[in-house]
Design a protein around this motif. Structure first.
Motif, PDB file in Angstrom:
ATOM      1  N   MET A  97      -4.906 -14.718  13.123  1.00 18.57           N
ATOM      2  CA  MET A  97      -4.861 -13.469  12.387  1.00 18.57           C
ATOM      3  C   MET A  97      -6.289 -13.111  11.993  1.00 18.57           C
ATOM      4  O   MET A  97      -7.074 -13.953  11.601  1.00 18.57           O
ATOM      5  N   ALA A  98      -6.614 -11.838  12.079  1.00 17.23           N
ATOM      6  CA  ALA A  98      -7.954 -11.355  11.775  1.00 17.23           C
ATOM      7  C   ALA A  98      -7.997 -10.735  10.386  1.00 17.23           C
ATOM      8  O   ALA A  98      -6.984 -10.289   9.857  1.00 17.23           O
ATOM      9  N   THR A  99      -9.173 -10.711   9.821  1.00 20.53           N
ATOM     10  CA  THR A  99      -9.417 -10.045   8.545  1.00 20.53           C
ATOM     11  C   THR A  99     -10.224  -8.797   8.816  1.00 20.53           C
ATOM     12  O   THR A  99     -11.185  -8.816   9.588  1.00 20.53           O
ATOM     13  N   LEU A 100      -9.831  -7.697   8.183  1.00 27.61           N
ATOM     14  CA  LEU A 100     -10.493  -6.421   8.390  1.00 27.61           C
ATOM     15  C   LEU A 100     -10.883  -5.848   7.037  1.00 27.61           C
ATOM     16  O   LEU A 100     -10.057  -5.757   6.134  1.00 27.61           O
ATOM     17  N   THR A 101     -12.129  -5.465   6.894  1.00 25.98           N
ATOM     18  CA  THR A 101     -12.591  -4.809   5.685  1.00 25.98           C
ATOM     19  C   THR A 101     -12.662  -3.312   5.961  1.00 25.98           C
ATOM     20  O   THR A 101     -13.270  -2.884   6.944  1.00 25.98           O
ATOM     21  N   VAL A 102     -12.017  -2.522   5.100  1.00 22.30           N
ATOM     22  CA  VAL A 102     -11.983  -1.080   5.273  1.00 22.30           C
ATOM     23  C   VAL A 102     -12.550  -0.429   4.022  1.00 22.30           C
ATOM     24  O   VAL A 102     -12.142  -0.752   2.909  1.00 22.30           O
ATOM     25  N   ARG A 103     -13.468   0.492   4.209  1.00 23.25           N
ATOM     26  CA  ARG A 103     -14.012   1.238   3.081  1.00 23.25           C
ATOM     27  C   ARG A 103     -13.258   2.550   2.956  1.00 23.25           C
ATOM     28  O   ARG A 103     -13.189   3.320   3.920  1.00 23.25           O
ATOM     29  N   LEU A 104     -12.691   2.792   1.780  1.00 28.28           N
ATOM     30  CA  LEU A 104     -11.936   4.009   1.515  1.00 28.28           C
ATOM     31  C   LEU A 104     -12.439   4.649   0.237  1.00 28.28           C
ATOM     32  O   LEU A 104     -12.874   3.946  -0.675  1.00 28.28           O
ATOM     33  N   PRO A 105     -12.319   5.955   0.132  1.00 29.81           N
ATOM     34  CA  PRO A 105     -12.603   6.593  -1.146  1.00 29.81           C
ATOM     35  C   PRO A 105     -11.645   6.045  -2.217  1.00 29.81           C
ATOM     36  O   PRO A 105     -10.501   5.684  -1.910  1.00 29.81           O
ATOM     37  N   ASP A 106     -12.124   5.978  -3.438  1.00 27.30           N
ATOM     38  CA  ASP A 106     -11.320   5.413  -4.525  1.00 27.30           C
ATOM     39  C   ASP A 106      -9.973   6.112  -4.685  1.00 27.30           C
ATOM     40  O   ASP A 106      -8.956   5.448  -4.908  1.00 27.30           O
ATOM     41  N   ASP A 107      -9.956   7.433  -4.555  1.00 25.14           N
ATOM     42  CA  ASP A 107      -8.690   8.152  -4.738  1.00 25.14           C
ATOM     43  C   ASP A 107      -7.682   7.802  -3.650  1.00 25.14           C
ATOM     44  O   ASP A 107      -6.489   7.657  -3.913  1.00 25.14           O
ATOM     45  N   LYS A 108      -8.155   7.618  -2.436  1.00 23.32           N
ATOM     46  CA  LYS A 108      -7.250   7.244  -1.341  1.00 23.32           C
ATOM     47  C   LYS A 108      -6.721   5.824  -1.560  1.00 23.32           C
ATOM     48  O   LYS A 108      -5.547   5.551  -1.331  1.00 23.32           O
ATOM     49  N   HIS A 109      -7.581   4.943  -2.010  1.00 24.25           N
ATOM     50  CA  HIS A 109      -7.161   3.570  -2.304  1.00 24.25           C
ATOM     51  C   HIS A 109      -6.097   3.567  -3.396  1.00 24.25           C
ATOM     52  O   HIS A 109      -5.071   2.873  -3.270  1.00 24.25           O
ATOM     53  N   SER A 110      -6.288   4.361  -4.409  1.00 31.40           N
ATOM     54  CA  SER A 110      -5.312   4.444  -5.503  1.00 31.40           C
ATOM     55  C   SER A 110      -3.966   4.966  -5.001  1.00 31.40           C
ATOM     56  O   SER A 110      -2.904   4.465  -5.393  1.00 31.40           O
ATOM     57  N   ARG A 111      -4.008   5.953  -4.133  1.00 37.22           N
ATOM     58  CA  ARG A 111      -2.759   6.509  -3.601  1.00 37.22           C
ATOM     59  C   ARG A 111      -2.046   5.513  -2.699  1.00 37.22           C
ATOM     60  O   ARG A 111      -0.811   5.421  -2.712  1.00 37.22           O
ATOM     61  N   LEU A 112      -2.805   4.749  -1.908  1.00 34.14           N
ATOM     62  CA  LEU A 112      -2.192   3.716  -1.078  1.00 34.14           C
ATOM     63  C   LEU A 112      -1.561   2.621  -1.941  1.00 34.14           C
ATOM     64  O   LEU A 112      -0.470   2.133  -1.638  1.00 34.14           O
ATOM     65  N   LYS A 113      -2.242   2.258  -3.022  1.00 36.22           N
ATOM     66  CA  LYS A 113      -1.680   1.265  -3.942  1.00 36.22           C
ATOM     67  C   LYS A 113      -0.379   1.771  -4.550  1.00 36.22           C
ATOM     68  O   LYS A 113       0.600   1.017  -4.661  1.00 36.22           O
ATOM     69  N   ALA A 114      -0.352   3.042  -4.930  1.00 43.12           N
ATOM     70  CA  ALA A 114       0.858   3.622  -5.514  1.00 43.12           C
ATOM     71  C   ALA A 114       1.989   3.654  -4.492  1.00 43.12           C
ATOM     72  O   ALA A 114       3.143   3.357  -4.823  1.00 43.12           O
ATOM     73  N   LEU A 115       1.676   4.004  -3.262  1.00 43.78           N
ATOM     74  CA  LEU A 115       2.683   4.036  -2.206  1.00 43.78           C
ATOM     75  C   LEU A 115       3.239   2.637  -1.951  1.00 43.78           C
ATOM     76  O   LEU A 115       4.453   2.451  -1.839  1.00 43.78           O
ATOM     77  N   ALA A 116       2.359   1.665  -1.861  1.00 42.72           N
ATOM     78  CA  ALA A 116       2.794   0.280  -1.645  1.00 42.72           C
ATOM     79  C   ALA A 116       3.673  -0.193  -2.804  1.00 42.72           C
ATOM     80  O   ALA A 116       4.712  -0.825  -2.576  1.00 42.72           O
ATOM     81  N   LYS A 117       3.278   0.133  -4.007  1.00 39.86           N
ATOM     82  CA  LYS A 117       4.068  -0.271  -5.174  1.00 39.86           C
ATOM     83  C   LYS A 117       5.457   0.352  -5.117  1.00 39.86           C
ATOM     84  O   LYS A 117       6.459  -0.310  -5.386  1.00 39.86           O
ATOM     85  N   ARG A 118       5.529   1.627  -4.754  1.00 35.43           N
ATOM     86  CA  ARG A 118       6.820   2.314  -4.663  1.00 35.43           C
ATOM     87  C   ARG A 118       7.718   1.685  -3.606  1.00 35.43           C
ATOM     88  O   ARG A 118       8.937   1.635  -3.743  1.00 35.43           O
ATOM     89  N   LYS A 119       7.105   1.203  -2.524  1.00 35.02           N
ATOM     90  CA  LYS A 119       7.866   0.569  -1.451  1.00 35.02           C
ATOM     91  C   LYS A 119       8.109  -0.923  -1.710  1.00 35.02           C
ATOM     92  O   LYS A 119       8.731  -1.594  -0.894  1.00 35.02           O
ATOM     93  N   HIS A 120       7.561  -1.415  -2.815  1.00 35.23           N
ATOM     94  CA  HIS A 120       7.706  -2.830  -3.210  1.00 35.23           C
ATOM     95  C   HIS A 120       7.097  -3.770  -2.177  1.00 35.23           C
ATOM     96  O   HIS A 120       7.684  -4.806  -1.827  1.00 35.23           O
ATOM     97  N   ILE A 121       5.932  -3.383  -1.664  1.00 37.27           N
ATOM     98  CA  ILE A 121       5.199  -4.224  -0.724  1.00 37.27           C
ATOM     99  C   ILE A 121       3.726  -4.223  -1.126  1.00 37.27           C
ATOM    100  O   ILE A 121       3.284  -3.399  -1.926  1.00 37.27           O
ATOM    101  N   SER A 122       2.973  -5.128  -0.539  1.00 40.53           N
ATOM    102  CA  SER A 122       1.533  -5.180  -0.814  1.00 40.53           C
ATOM    103  C   SER A 122       0.815  -4.081  -0.027  1.00 40.53           C
ATOM    104  O   SER A 122       1.344  -3.547   0.958  1.00 40.53           O
ATOM    105  N   VAL A 123      -0.396  -3.766  -0.460  1.00 35.76           N
ATOM    106  CA  VAL A 123      -1.211  -2.802   0.284  1.00 35.76           C
ATOM    107  C   VAL A 123      -1.475  -3.349   1.685  1.00 35.76           C
ATOM    108  O   VAL A 123      -1.452  -2.597   2.668  1.00 35.76           O
ATOM    109  N   ASN A 124      -1.679  -4.640   1.808  1.00 39.55           N
ATOM    110  CA  ASN A 124      -1.895  -5.251   3.116  1.00 39.55           C
ATOM    111  C   ASN A 124      -0.697  -5.001   4.034  1.00 39.55           C
ATOM    112  O   ASN A 124      -0.858  -4.597   5.192  1.00 39.55           O
ATOM    113  N   LYS A 125       0.511  -5.233   3.519  1.00 39.23           N
ATOM    114  CA  LYS A 125       1.720  -5.011   4.317  1.00 39.23           C
ATOM    115  C   LYS A 125       1.871  -3.532   4.659  1.00 39.23           C
ATOM    116  O   LYS A 125       2.258  -3.183   5.777  1.00 39.23           O
TER     117      LYS A 125
END
Length: 73
Positions: free
Chosen positions: A1-29
């Motif tokens: 398995m590989a590790t990938l570092t992604v740079r995102l704007p803070d607002d996009k990161h926050s929205r992805l975190k919120a989406l993951a939380k709503r789906k009850h999964i990690s941001v990685n998943k």
């Protein structure tokens, strides 16, 4: 398995975190699922284009005409 570092704007990161939380999964998943979906769409388009390049325009239009007729009544 590989590790990938992604740079995102803070607002996009926050929205992805919120989406993951709503789906009850990690941001990685979530990113794994989204990348799987993007790859599947790319593969489908690639297969479609390859088939279209080999196909007959007349046969394709005939299929679309029959589909239109079937859906209309």
């Amino acid at each position: 398995m590989a590790t990938l570092t992604v740079r995102l704007p803070d607002d996009k990161h926050s929205r992805l975190k919120a989406l993951a939380k709503r789906k009850h999964i990690s941001v990685n998943k979530l990113l794994e699922e989204l990348s799987t979906q993007a790859i599947a769409e790319f593969d489908a388009e690639t297969r479609f284009r390859a088939m279209a390049a080999k196909g007959s325009i007349e046969k394709g239009l005939d299929v679309l005409d029959r589909l239109d007729k079937a859906l209309q009544g």
